[in-house]
Design a protein around this motif. Structure first.
Motif, PDB file in Angstrom:
ATOM      1  N   ALA A  90       0.812  -1.215   0.000  1.00 21.19           N
ATOM      2  CA  ALA A  90       0.000   0.000   0.000  1.00 21.19           C
ATOM      3  C   ALA A  90       0.847   1.268   0.000  1.00 21.19           C
ATOM      4  N   ILE A  91       2.051   1.193   0.547  1.00 18.60           N
ATOM      5  CA  ILE A  91       2.920   2.368   0.610  1.00 18.60           C
ATOM      6  C   ILE A  91       3.741   2.501  -0.675  1.00 18.60           C
ATOM      7  N   GLY A  92       3.589   1.549  -1.588  1.00 25.23           N
ATOM      8  CA  GLY A  92       4.296   1.616  -2.868  1.00 25.23           C
ATOM      9  C   GLY A  92       5.684   1.008  -2.828  1.00 25.23           C
ATOM     10  N   GLY A  93       5.924   0.135  -1.831  1.00 25.74           N
ATOM     11  CA  GLY A  93       7.225  -0.517  -1.705  1.00 25.74           C
ATOM     12  C   GLY A  93       8.146   0.255  -0.780  1.00 25.74           C
ATOM     13  N   LEU A  94       9.122  -0.474  -0.255  1.00 28.06           N
ATOM     14  CA  LEU A  94      10.129   0.125   0.626  1.00 28.06           C
ATOM     15  C   LEU A  94      11.509  -0.338   0.193  1.00 28.06           C
ATOM     16  N   PRO A  95      12.501   0.553   0.219  1.00 26.54           N
ATOM     17  CA  PRO A  95      13.875   0.112  -0.031  1.00 26.54           C
ATOM     18  C   PRO A  95      14.283  -0.883   1.059  1.00 26.54           C
ATOM     19  N   ASP A  96      15.199  -1.780   0.736  1.00 23.33           N
ATOM     20  CA  ASP A  96      15.643  -2.788   1.704  1.00 23.33           C
ATOM     21  C   ASP A  96      16.062  -2.174   3.038  1.00 23.33           C
ATOM     22  N   ALA A  97      16.718  -1.045   2.978  1.00 23.68           N
ATOM     23  CA  ALA A  97      17.201  -0.399   4.203  1.00 23.68           C
ATOM     24  C   ALA A  97      16.068   0.192   5.043  1.00 23.68           C
ATOM     25  N   SER A  98      14.848   0.227   4.495  1.00 22.28           N
ATOM     26  CA  SER A  98      13.719   0.845   5.202  1.00 22.28           C
ATOM     27  C   SER A  98      12.624  -0.137   5.594  1.00 22.28           C
ATOM     28  N   VAL A  99      12.833  -1.411   5.344  1.00 24.56           N
ATOM     29  CA  VAL A  99      11.817  -2.425   5.653  1.00 24.56           C
ATOM     30  C   VAL A  99      11.481  -2.422   7.142  1.00 24.56           C
ATOM     31  N   HIS A 100      12.437  -2.006   7.980  1.00 25.19           N
ATOM     32  CA  HIS A 100      12.183  -1.967   9.423  1.00 25.19           C
ATOM     33  C   HIS A 100      10.963  -1.126   9.769  1.00 25.19           C
ATOM     34  N   ALA A 101      10.632  -0.151   8.931  1.00 28.02           N
ATOM     35  CA  ALA A 101       9.493   0.722   9.201  1.00 28.02           C
ATOM     36  C   ALA A 101       8.180  -0.059   9.198  1.00 28.02           C
ATOM     37  N   SER A 102       8.055  -1.015   8.295  1.00 27.35           N
ATOM     38  CA  SER A 102       6.836  -1.826   8.255  1.00 27.35           C
ATOM     39  C   SER A 102       6.774  -2.774   9.452  1.00 27.35           C
ATOM     40  N   HIS A 103       7.911  -3.255   9.902  1.00 31.75           N
ATOM     41  CA  HIS A 103       7.955  -4.104  11.097  1.00 31.75           C
ATOM     42  C   HIS A 103       7.545  -3.296  12.334  1.00 31.75           C
ATOM     43  N   LEU A 104       8.023  -2.066  12.424  1.00 33.35           N
ATOM     44  CA  LEU A 104       7.684  -1.198  13.548  1.00 33.35           C
ATOM     45  C   LEU A 104       6.174  -0.963  13.598  1.00 33.35           C
ATOM     46  N   ALA A 105       5.579  -0.685  12.446  1.00 31.26           N
ATOM     47  CA  ALA A 105       4.129  -0.454  12.381  1.00 31.26           C
ATOM     48  C   ALA A 105       3.363  -1.698  12.821  1.00 31.26           C
ATOM     49  N   MET A 106       3.774  -2.857  12.357  1.00 31.06           N
ATOM     50  CA  MET A 106       3.082  -4.098  12.725  1.00 31.06           C
ATOM     51  C   MET A 106       3.274  -4.416  14.206  1.00 31.06           C
ATOM     52  N   ASP A 107       4.453  -4.174  14.735  1.00 27.10           N
ATOM     53  CA  ASP A 107       4.698  -4.417  16.158  1.00 27.10           C
ATOM     54  C   ASP A 107       3.820  -3.512  17.026  1.00 27.10           C
ATOM     55  N   ALA A 108       3.687  -2.255  16.630  1.00 30.65           N
ATOM     56  CA  ALA A 108       2.845  -1.321  17.383  1.00 30.65           C
ATOM     57  C   ALA A 108       1.381  -1.739  17.313  1.00 30.65           C
ATOM     58  N   LEU A 109       0.929  -2.146  16.132  1.00 32.51           N
ATOM     59  CA  LEU A 109      -0.457  -2.591  15.992  1.00 32.51           C
ATOM     60  C   LEU A 109      -0.715  -3.827  16.848  1.00 32.51           C
ATOM     61  N   ALA A 110       0.175  -4.795  16.789  1.00 37.06           N
ATOM     62  CA  ALA A 110       0.015  -6.023  17.582  1.00 37.06           C
ATOM     63  C   ALA A 110      -0.051  -5.697  19.077  1.00 37.06           C
ATOM     64  N   ALA A 111       0.798  -4.801  19.541  1.00 41.65           N
ATOM     65  CA  ALA A 111       0.814  -4.423  20.956  1.00 41.65           C
ATOM     66  C   ALA A 111      -0.490  -3.724  21.352  1.00 41.65           C
ATOM     67  N   ALA A 112      -1.009  -2.886  20.473  1.00 43.18           N
ATOM     68  CA  ALA A 112      -2.264  -2.188  20.774  1.00 43.18           C
ATOM     69  C   ALA A 112      -3.446  -3.157  20.762  1.00 43.18           C
TER      70      ALA A 112
END
Length: 126
Positions: A99-121
């Motif tokens: 949905a964000i149009g892809g992420l460079p390899d060095a930025s994939v951590h951003a999608s993990h951070l979002a999912m971790d925050a959602l799971a915690a909430a």
């Protein structure tokens, strides 16, 4: 020069969410609030959710970090607001990246951070 580099590194969707974040802020009396931090880079994402009858009626985020982390926080709010808690549990990291149009390899951590925050909430919602 910096703008040209950012445009070549990131998708138009990502840059739009970074430059015009959706649902930024906090919810007073939220039903769930979660804050996660990436220990490697220091990015922080805080989510707050308001739930009514099993549906996420309000979702807000605060982010501190890189451009992709802020954009993924914004996009996440759009993806979950109005959805049932059950549907929010089904969201996958790949859905965010697509949905964000892809992420460079060095930025994939951003999608993990979002999912971790959602799971915690979501763990806080009964």
């Amino acid at each position: 020069m910096v703008q040209a580099t950012m445009c070549s590194m990131y998708s138009a969707q990502l840059l739009d969410h970074f430059e015009h974040p959706r649902n930024a802020g906090e919810i007073v009396n939220a039903d769930a609030t979660a804050q996660v931090e990436n220990p490697a880079c220091g990015d922080v994402l805080k989510l707050s959710l308001k739930v009514e009858s099993g549906r996420i009626i309000q979702a807000r985020f605060l982010a501190k970090g890189c451009v992709p982390s802020m954009a993924c926080g914004s996009l996440m709010m759009e993806l979950i607001q109005g959805k049932t808690v059950e549907d929010a549990h089904k969201l996958r990291r790949e859905d965010i990246v697509a949905a964000i149009g892809g992420l460079p390899d060095a930025s994939v951590h951003a999608s993990h951070l979002a999912m971790d925050a959602l799971a915690a909430a979501l763990k806080q919602i009964r």
